[in-house]
Design a protein around this motif. Structure first.
Motif, PDB file in Angstrom:
ATOM      1  N   CYS A   1      -3.987  13.421 -22.397  1.00 32.27           N
ATOM      2  CA  CYS A   1      -5.175  13.082 -21.605  1.00 32.27           C
ATOM      3  C   CYS A   1      -4.810  13.111 -20.119  1.00 32.27           C
ATOM      4  CB  CYS A   1      -5.699  11.703 -21.993  1.00 32.27           C
ATOM      5  SG  CYS A   1      -6.107  11.502 -23.739  1.00 32.27           S
ATOM      6  N   PRO A   2      -4.496  14.278 -19.575  1.00 37.03           N
ATOM      7  CA  PRO A   2      -4.009  14.349 -18.188  1.00 37.03           C
ATOM      8  C   PRO A   2      -5.001  13.839 -17.152  1.00 37.03           C
ATOM      9  CG  PRO A   2      -4.480  16.545 -19.061  1.00 37.03           C
ATOM     10  CD  PRO A   2      -4.527  15.602 -20.219  1.00 37.03           C
ATOM     11  N   ALA A   3      -6.293  13.885 -17.461  1.00 34.33           N
ATOM     12  CA  ALA A   3      -7.291  13.412 -16.499  1.00 34.33           C
ATOM     13  C   ALA A   3      -7.191  11.912 -16.256  1.00 34.33           C
ATOM     14  CB  ALA A   3      -8.695  13.765 -16.989  1.00 34.33           C
ATOM     15  N   LEU A   4      -6.504  11.199 -17.140  1.00 28.75           N
ATOM     16  CA  LEU A   4      -6.389   9.744 -17.005  1.00 28.75           C
ATOM     17  C   LEU A   4      -5.280   9.315 -16.056  1.00 28.75           C
ATOM     18  CD1 LEU A   4      -6.752   8.528 -20.721  1.00 28.75           C
ATOM     19  CD2 LEU A   4      -8.500   8.607 -18.943  1.00 28.75           C
ATOM     20  N   LEU A   5      -4.484  10.248 -15.574  1.00 27.19           N
ATOM     21  CA  LEU A   5      -3.291   9.883 -14.808  1.00 27.19           C
ATOM     22  C   LEU A   5      -3.601   8.948 -13.647  1.00 27.19           C
ATOM     23  CD1 LEU A   5      -0.289  10.121 -14.161  1.00 27.19           C
ATOM     24  CD2 LEU A   5      -0.808  12.217 -12.880  1.00 27.19           C
ATOM     25  N   GLY A   6      -4.596   9.274 -12.839  1.00 25.32           N
ATOM     26  CA  GLY A   6      -4.904   8.446 -11.682  1.00 25.32           C
ATOM     27  C   GLY A   6      -5.324   7.036 -12.063  1.00 25.32           C
ATOM     28  N   GLU A   7      -6.159   6.928 -13.091  1.00 24.06           N
ATOM     29  CA  GLU A   7      -6.628   5.612 -13.539  1.00 24.06           C
ATOM     30  C   GLU A   7      -5.473   4.777 -14.085  1.00 24.06           C
ATOM     31  OE1 GLU A   7      -9.599   4.792 -12.920  1.00 24.06           O
ATOM     32  OE2 GLU A   7     -10.963   6.506 -13.128  1.00 24.06           O
ATOM     33  N   LEU A   8      -4.609   5.406 -14.871  1.00 19.18           N
ATOM     34  CA  LEU A   8      -3.512   4.671 -15.494  1.00 19.18           C
ATOM     35  C   LEU A   8      -2.418   4.333 -14.489  1.00 19.18           C
ATOM     36  CD1 LEU A   8      -3.249   6.575 -18.891  1.00 19.18           C
ATOM     37  CD2 LEU A   8      -4.467   4.448 -18.385  1.00 19.18           C
TER      38      LEU A   8
END
Length: 209
Positions: free
Chosen positions: A98-105
């Motif tokens: 789920c690379p799109a989650l990087l900023g949130e995580l």
């Protein structure tokens, strides 16, 4: 004149470990696959970080193995992975699936443990990485919180952000999720700016009493 010695070029490395006599590996970045060895061949599988395979990796993969692997990982992803210790391979699974989650995580690292354990937390039979990505694409971070059974509020993010250690133990996740629904959770879990795992466990015990 002797020819100049050719410079050795390092190749990307893989992470390899064993569990119950079976070899497993995470292949080199950026095409990261999780594979197990079957009859001498490597077979890809969808990773479930709740599985004991990941617990074995946490024990067997040390600093040296990770340092060699992370040398080939981009700076943003490397910085994110380096915030974890015990759950680093689980974090690798999350950020590659789920690379799109990087900023949130990266902003709330403790949320990574919930995403990694989504199979167990949601009572599913198999990993649902594509579904998690689709939920985030449609509903953003609050949609993802709801999908994980967490309160879809800013308070949830603030509370998880107050945890001192992003390596939230899997045994605490269900209790922590339940506690986050309590009206007392904010006051109890955010009493200090940061909360260690030992403090978290003690406070969850108080909430459950």
């Amino acid at each position: 004149m002797k020819p100049a010695a050719s410079r050795k070029i390092s190749a990307p490395v893989q992470l390899t470990w064993s569990c119950l006599g079976v070899l497993y590996r995470a292949t080199a970045w950026p095409e990261v696959e999780f594979q197990r060895q079957c009859d001498g061949a490597w077979v890809a599988f969808e990773p479930d970080p709740s599985d004991e395979v990941f617990a074995s990796a946490a024990v067997m993969l040390g600093r040296a193995e990770w340092n060699r692997y992370l040398d080939f990982v981009p700076a943003a992803e490397r910085a994110f992975l380096e915030t974890f210790s015990w759950n680093r391979l689980a974090a690798l699974a999350v950020v590659t699936r789920c690379p799109a989650l990087l900023g949130e995580l990266a902003a709330v690292p403790a949320l990574t443990a919930f995403v990694a354990a989504h199979v167990a937390l949601r009572g599913g039979a198999a990993p649902a990485w594509s579904e998690a990505s689709a939920v985030y694409e449609r509903g953003g971070i609050f949609g993802l919180l709801e999908w994980l059974g967490l309160p879809a509020t800013r308070r949830t993010l603030d509370t998880l952000g107050s945890l001192e250690e992003p390596d939230v133990a899997r045994r605490l996740l269900a209790d922590l999720r339940e506690a986050l629904w309590s009206p007392l959770a904010g006051a109890l879990l955010q009493r200090r700016q940061s909360v260690s795992e030992r403090e978290l466990s003690a406070r969850l015990h108080v909430l459950a009493a």
